[in-house]
Scaffold this motif. Structure first.
Motif, short mmCIF file in Angstrom:
data_model
loop_
_atom_site.label_atom_id
_atom_site.label_comp_id
_atom_site.label_asym_id
_atom_site.label_seq_id
_atom_site.Cartn_x
_atom_site.Cartn_y
_atom_site.Cartn_z
N LEU A 204 37.05 35.47 1.24
CA LEU A 204 36.70 36.24 2.28
C LEU A 204 37.60 36.88 3.31
O LEU A 204 37.56 38.17 3.52
CB LEU A 204 35.57 35.45 3.19
N TYR A 209 35.27 40.03 -1.95
CA TYR A 209 33.92 39.66 -1.66
C TYR A 209 33.19 39.16 -2.91
O TYR A 209 32.32 38.13 -2.94
CB TYR A 209 33.14 40.71 -0.83
N LEU A 258 27.69 31.70 3.94
CA LEU A 258 28.73 32.52 3.48
C LEU A 258 28.47 33.44 2.18
O LEU A 258 29.10 34.52 2.05
CB LEU A 258 29.85 31.55 2.82
N VAL A 261 27.47 36.31 4.41
CA VAL A 261 28.66 36.89 4.84
C VAL A 261 29.24 37.81 3.44
O VAL A 261 29.39 38.97 3.85
CB VAL A 261 29.76 36.11 5.33
N GLN A 264 27.01 40.93 3.37
CA GLN A 264 27.09 41.76 4.40
C GLN A 264 28.21 42.78 4.47
O GLN A 264 28.09 43.82 4.40
CB GLN A 264 27.07 40.93 5.54
N ASN A 306 23.10 35.65 13.16
CA ASN A 306 23.23 36.50 12.03
C ASN A 306 22.27 37.43 11.76
O ASN A 306 22.32 38.56 11.04
CB ASN A 306 23.45 35.72 10.78
N ASN A 309 23.17 40.19 14.03
CA ASN A 309 24.26 41.02 13.51
C ASN A 309 23.92 41.69 12.46
O ASN A 309 24.69 42.74 12.25
CB ASN A 309 25.32 39.62 12.82
N PRO A 336 33.46 37.26 16.67
CA PRO A 336 32.78 37.69 15.29
C PRO A 336 31.73 38.76 16.06
O PRO A 336 31.54 39.68 15.20
CB PRO A 336 32.28 36.40 14.82
N ARG A 381 39.29 37.52 11.69
CA ARG A 381 38.21 38.51 12.59
C ARG A 381 38.97 39.06 13.48
O ARG A 381 38.40 40.25 13.78
CB ARG A 381 37.22 37.26 13.15
#
Length: 465
Positions: A204, A209, A258, A261, A264, A306, A309, A336, A381
């Protein structure tokens, strides 16, 4: 064997120089007189235990480990050295920092593969004691010498080296991950969970990814399998051995979190809610202790954050105010969350100046809130946030602040050896370089020359050729 008397000769010379008799030195050192006589005058001389050598060294007022280089011959005194004395010496060398002595002993015994299990055990003992760098020497020997390529100790040694190799250098982290991943399935299941979690974080951070996504799927499958075994043991009132750093619920929850993530960052926003639901309520875990209950609440919070987010990254500006209000109660989430909001602002063309004024987005932001998560994640980050801020300032035509932020981000990316962000930031600077002052251009050129010099050193290039 010709050097065997050397350490005894040196000790005898010291006793003579200090005017000690056997009796007086025995009293001073705390070693029995008969034992001391057998060590120095026996025929053959009695072997010196490492604890006795430490007492002699202290009595002669020398620092710990002073005689260890001379003790190597005493310790490796035959083709079949005494294992107890050998192990005690190696452990003590690690404790006092006598690395050269460790290397010398290992070089002498490594050809005898019967010592590999002992070498591995010493590595594990040092690792558990927190002497991590010292343990690396022993794991490397196992990796280089283990003849059974599917042995558990070889896999664990690769895992330990992987963990020890993770740091600020993202390229070094990638090399470590690549070397380890071939051995991950040969680990015991509990070690696999830890290994997968760290592999995911590495990929990550490196913005790989798709690779991270593969390992999140693997982590979820394994966590579910381990949980079934745990659940069975719980209902049968049996002990369940689990040798990992985190609560089992963490590995289960992170497999889902994750995955979201990774999706995303690939802008596959429509797929993320499914995985948020996977960790939003983990209260169904059986046998939750106090720590487990805390983890349940933490993942509930992560799910709320999230969801906000995801909405922000999907262009919904209306939730930003309530998102920030929630984040204020959990300061470690500011970093973040700000990154997501600034990225969204750049994606959808709006401005968040009031928000940026409210929070200090300088180094204080990282120093204050960055250490809640592991260092690599937090620094990545912070790098992302600064990159998006650079874009943000240029977008609002604040070229002075844009150049300043871009140079700061470039310097930070270089410090982390982040090639991905280096390749993003350099074109960004070049696009707006006409707005840079002479001093800023000089700083920029200096940074690039530093990178070029490092590259030349890496590849053995003589820049004067």
């Amino acid at each position: 064997m010709t050097n065997e008397p050397m350490i005894r000769s040196v000790i005898e010379q010291e006793l003579e120089r200090g005017g000690y008799s056997l009796s007086s030195f025995a009293s001073r050192s705390g070693i029995n007189r008969g034992t001391l006589s057998a060590i120095l005058n026996g025929n053959p001389p009695k072997p010196i235990a490492i604890s006795q050598l430490d007492l002699i060294t202290e009595a002669l007022e020398y620092p710990k480990g002073y005689y260890y280089p001379l003790y190597v011959d005493e310790c490796v005194d035959s083709d079949q050295p005494n294992r107890r004395r050998l192990k005690a010496f190696l452990l003590r060398c690690a404790e006092v920092g006598q690395i050269e002595c460790i290397q010398e002993v290992l070089n002498r015994i490594v050809e005898n593969l019967n010592y590999i299990p002992m070498i591995f055990d010493i590595g594990e003992e040092l690792y558990e004691k927190g002497l991590r760098e010292e343990s690396r020497l022993f794991y490397n020997v196992v990796i280089e010498s283990e003849k059974y390529q599917h042995s558990e100790r070889l896999a664990i040694s690769h895992y330990r080296i992987f963990r020890l190799s993770l740091g600020d250098d993202t390229e070094a982290n990638l090399i470590a991950a690549t070397r380890f991943e071939l051995y991950r399935t040969r680990l015991p299941e509990d070690f696999q969970l830890d290994g997968l979690l760290h592999l995911i974080n590495v990929y990550l951070t490196l913005q790989k990814y798709e690779q991270a996504e593969i390992y999140t799927d693997e982590l979820r499958r394994l966590a579910k399998s381990v949980y079934k075994n745990y659940e069975r043991a719980y209902y049968q009132s049996k002990d369940f051995q689990f040798r990992v750093e985190r609560h089992l619920i963490v590995y289960y929850g992170q497999g889902y979190l994750l995955k979201g993530v990774a999706l995303q960052f690939q802008r596959r926003f429509e797929e993320v809610p499914k995985y948020i639901a996977g960790y939003a309520d983990l209260s169904w875990f059986v046998g939750l202790d106090e720590l487990g209950k805390q983890m349940v609440e933490k993942y509930k919070l992560f799910a709320k954050l999230n969801i906000y987010n995801l909405k922000v990254l999907s262009g919904d500006q209306s939730v930003i105010t309530e998102y920030i209000e929630l984040v204020k109660d959990h300061p470690y989430e500011i970093l973040p969350s700000l990154r997501a909001i600034v990225e969204s602002a750049n994606m959808y063309g709006y401005f968040v100046d009031d928000l940026l004024e409210e929070f200090d987005v300088g180094t204080k932001l990282y120093d204050q809130f960055g250490n809640y998560y592991n260092t690599e994640v937090s620094r990545n980050r912070y790098l992302r946030l600064n990159y998006h801020l650079s874009v943000y300032y240029f977008r609002k035509e604040d070229h002075l602040e844009g150049i300043k932020k871009t140079l700061y981000t470039l310097k930070y990316a270089i410090s982390l050896s982040s090639k991905d962000y280096f390749m993003k930031i350099v074109p960004l600077f070049e696009r707006y370089r006409s707005y840079a002052t002479d001093e800023q251009l000089k700083e920029y050129e200096t940074l690039l020359k530093g990178v070029l010099k490092d590259a030349e050193m890496d590849y053995g290039i003589n820049s004067r050729c």
